[in-house]
Design an enzyme around this catalytic site. Structure first.
Site, mmCIF file in Angstrom:
data_model
loop_
_atom_site.group_PDB
_atom_site.id
_atom_site.type_symbol
_atom_site.label_atom_id
_atom_site.label_comp_id
_atom_site.label_asym_id
_atom_site.label_seq_id
_atom_site.Cartn_x
_atom_site.Cartn_y
_atom_site.Cartn_z
ATOM 1 N N CYS A 279 0.926 -1.307 0.152
ATOM 2 C CA CYS A 279 -0.021 -0.024 -0.078
ATOM 3 C C CYS A 279 0.713 1.126 0.008
ATOM 4 O O CYS A 279 0.957 1.952 -1.113
ATOM 5 C CB CYS A 279 -0.914 0.137 1.006
HETATM 6 P P1 NAD Z 1 -3.684 -9.057 -3.541
HETATM 7 O O1 NAD Z 1 -2.891 -8.891 -4.941
HETATM 8 O O2 NAD Z 1 -3.619 -9.716 -2.472
HETATM 9 O O3 NAD Z 1 -5.317 -9.778 -4.277
HETATM 10 C C1 NAD Z 1 -5.913 -9.041 -5.502
HETATM 11 C C2 NAD Z 1 -6.677 -10.594 -5.966
HETATM 12 O O4 NAD Z 1 -7.366 -10.241 -7.086
HETATM 13 C C3 NAD Z 1 -5.549 -11.710 -6.439
HETATM 14 O O5 NAD Z 1 -5.966 -12.925 -5.824
HETATM 15 C C4 NAD Z 1 -5.960 -11.923 -7.853
HETATM 16 O O6 NAD Z 1 -6.024 -13.175 -8.573
HETATM 17 C C5 NAD Z 1 -7.504 -11.154 -8.046
HETATM 18 N N1 NAD Z 1 -7.854 -10.756 -9.292
HETATM 19 C C6 NAD Z 1 -7.379 -10.166 -10.221
HETATM 20 N N2 NAD Z 1 -8.057 -9.720 -11.182
HETATM 21 C C7 NAD Z 1 -9.344 -10.506 -11.086
HETATM 22 C C8 NAD Z 1 -10.353 -10.764 -11.746
HETATM 23 N N3 NAD Z 1 -10.760 -10.238 -12.922
HETATM 24 N N4 NAD Z 1 -11.503 -11.322 -11.219
HETATM 25 C C9 NAD Z 1 -11.221 -12.147 -9.998
HETATM 26 N N5 NAD Z 1 -10.208 -12.022 -9.261
HETATM 27 C C10 NAD Z 1 -8.980 -11.425 -9.970
HETATM 28 O O7 NAD Z 1 -4.322 -7.593 -3.370
HETATM 29 P P2 NAD Z 1 -4.609 -6.781 -2.049
HETATM 30 O O8 NAD Z 1 -3.387 -6.779 -1.234
HETATM 31 O O9 NAD Z 1 -5.831 -7.671 -1.395
HETATM 32 O O10 NAD Z 1 -5.207 -5.572 -2.407
HETATM 33 C C11 NAD Z 1 -6.262 -5.400 -3.378
HETATM 34 C C12 NAD Z 1 -6.774 -3.914 -3.093
HETATM 35 O O11 NAD Z 1 -6.907 -3.240 -1.992
HETATM 36 C C13 NAD Z 1 -5.717 -2.908 -3.944
HETATM 37 O O12 NAD Z 1 -6.156 -1.903 -4.415
HETATM 38 C C14 NAD Z 1 -4.945 -2.434 -2.509
HETATM 39 O O13 NAD Z 1 -4.077 -1.386 -2.601
HETATM 40 C C15 NAD Z 1 -6.293 -2.195 -1.735
HETATM 41 N N6 NAD Z 1 -5.705 -2.518 -0.349
HETATM 42 C C16 NAD Z 1 -4.873 -3.358 0.276
HETATM 43 C C17 NAD Z 1 -4.502 -3.373 1.532
HETATM 44 C C18 NAD Z 1 -3.631 -4.512 2.050
HETATM 45 O O14 NAD Z 1 -3.088 -4.274 3.452
HETATM 46 N N7 NAD Z 1 -3.274 -5.537 1.241
HETATM 47 C C19 NAD Z 1 -5.245 -2.479 2.510
HETATM 48 C C20 NAD Z 1 -6.082 -1.639 2.058
HETATM 49 C C21 NAD Z 1 -6.383 -1.563 0.737
#
Ligand code: NAD
Length: 444
Positions: A279
């Site tokens: 992030c």
């Molecule tokens: P991540 O990379 O862990 O997970 C994303 C998932 O989405 C993956 O499993 C991927 O296979 C899946 N995906 C991608 N395209 C897809 C589709 N078309 N259909 C179905 N699945 C699909 O990401 P994350 O860390 O969970 O972050 C997700 C969002 O949340 C980002 O924008 C991030 O900035 C935000 N965010 C993350 C956190 C954190 O701590 N990780 C906290 C707040 C916000």
């Protein structure tokens, strides 16, 4: 309510499990069938405290996973998009958001009745109103605000404590293109009766998330710049300085009992080897780039980013002070995850430190209580992964502590028991200065 969530990463899966926990029925969608299979077996594909136990309890009655996005949308009333939004070096990369929105739109074409689509991923201001809305309308042949609702609900959870953050949020931000889109989201969060809820536009909701992360990144880089100044001056320890700063009434609250309690924000006002994770690094860069594209430079934020990018090299500078020639020096690198209690190594300062050590000819043994296997494929091939902490520090010239894993409190004891006195460089100012005979660290 029946909820579908696209993306089962740290945000999507934790949100799904927590929504299920508060009484909704959740269908989690991912393109990765291995993740889907694991979730359907009641196992979390990521390391997150309490998540495995929740999945064991909630799958399959209240939570299921699938690769079939269309079915999930058709079988639910609201869909959250929680896919990744990486930074490509110049802009936020919205390809996963666009693709998810297009697939949801195609499903909505077949759907009768009202449906709400909510962006939970972190996206630059304007993305929901423009990119997501356009993709949904084009592929569904329907109109946002008439046939379906559209909202933006940023997520503030912290990895490692994601479940408790989600279940006890500081605030809930609900952006929407109209009152109905917000009202449906309010229904989802109805059990959070004591949490402040902000209802706003999608664009403001998007910006709240960026500003929240930017202020934390700014405090960290500010603290690191002060720590680096302390080191340069000599005779002053940044840790002592920060303890003095924390006692200001802005950072310390006096409880009715008279006890003085330091505010959690002080954990961001502390010397370290830099922030990482999925992030803060990408969000600060995406915001700066996005503002730049609108003609507004962000020199302060750019300096925050630069200070952070340079901070891992400080660990090397400290090491070189003690070992001007690093070839053949045996180094234990403790902590590969970007923070404690997670297996997430994205943008972890440990990775550039490992690379710099190897380039300098050091013999590196690395250890992380959880992230060893995830890190194996991205670390330089010559880095040996230790099976346990004792093995990692058993025969080295220097120990570099990069992550605040609680287990690392045992390092002084382990070294003492082995009769070893390697140099310990504390990249998080985690251990007491006097804990080992040879101690150095950021801000000393
Ligand atoms: P991540 O990379 O862990 O997970 C994303 C998932 O989405 C993956 O499993 C991927 O296979 C899946 N995906 C991608 N395209 C897809 C589709 N078309 N259909 C179905 N699945 C699909 O990401 P994350 O860390 O969970 O972050 C997700 C969002 O949340 C980002 O924008 C991030 O900035 C935000 N965010 C993350 C956190 C954190 O701590 N990780 C906290 C707040 C916000």
């Amino acid at each position: 309510m029946r909820v579908s969530i696209i993306g089962t990463g740290y945000v999507g899966l934790v949100s799904g499990a927590c929504f299920a926990e508060i009484g909704h029925t959740c269908i989690c969608v991912d393109v990765d069938p291995r993740k889907v299979d694991r979730i359907n077996r009641g196992e979390a594909p990521i390391h997150e405290v309490a998540l495995d136990e929740m999945l064991r309890r909630l799958v399959p009655e209240r939570l299921t996973a699938t690769t079939d996005l269309t079915r999930a949308v058709l079988d639910s009333e609201i869909t959250f998009i929680a896919v990744g939004t990486p930074f490509d070096g110049k802009h936020i990369d919205l390809r996963y958001i666009r693709e998810a929105a297009r697939q949801i739109g195609a499903a909505l074409r077949e759907k009768r009745g009202y449906h709400v689509v909510v962006v939970k991923s972190t996206v630059v201001p304007g993305t929901t109103d423009e990119v997501v809305r356009t993709a949904l309308e084009e592929t569904s042949g329907k109109k946002a605000g008439v046939d379906f609702g559209l909202g933006m609900n940023p997520e503030f959870l912290t990895e490692g404590v994601a479940v408790s953050d989600f279940m006890q949020p500081d605030r809930i931000v609900l952006g929407g293109i109209d009152a109905r889109s917000i009202a449906v989201q309010r229904g989802i969060y109805a059990p959070f009766t004591t949490t402040p809820i902000i209802e706003t536009t999608c664009k403001t909701a998007e910006m709240i998330k960026y500003v929240s992360n930017s202020v934390l990144a700014t405090l960290i880089s500010f603290s690191n710049e002060m720590a680096n100044a302390c080191s340069a001056m000599g005779g002053v320890d940044a840790a002592d300085v920060m303890k003095g700063v924390h006692l200001a009434r802005y950072f310390t609250t006096t409880m009715p009992s008279g006890e003085r309690v330091t505010a959690p924000i002080t954990s961001f006002l502390w010397a370290g080897c830099g922030y990482g994770g999925s992030c803060l690094p990408k969000d600060t860069k995406a915001l700066s780039a996005h503002a730049g594209a609108h003609g507004q430079d962000m020199p302060l934020l750019d300096a925050v980013i630069r200070t952070n990018d340079e901070q891992p090299a400080r660990m090397m500078a400290i090491l070189r002070k003690h070992f001007p020639q690093l070839r053949g020096v045996r180094v234990a690198l403790l902590g590969l995850a970007f923070k404690e209690d997670t297996d997430d190594i994205r943008e972890s300062p440990a990775l550039p430190i490992a690379r710099m050590l190897v380039e300098a000819g050091a013999i590196v043994t690395a250890f992380d209580p959880i992230a060893n296997s995830v890190a194996a494929s991205v670390l330089p091939a010559s880095v040996r992964l230790a099976n346990n902490l004792g093995d990692a520090v058993s025969d080295v010239d220097a120990v570099l502590l990069v992550t605040r894993w609680d287990e690392f409190r045992q390092v002084p004891e382990l070294l003492q028991a082995a009769g070893k006195e390697p140099l310990l460089i504390d990249g998080r100012r985690f251990l007491a200065r006097t804990a080992v005979p040879r101690y150095d660290g950021i801000g000393l």
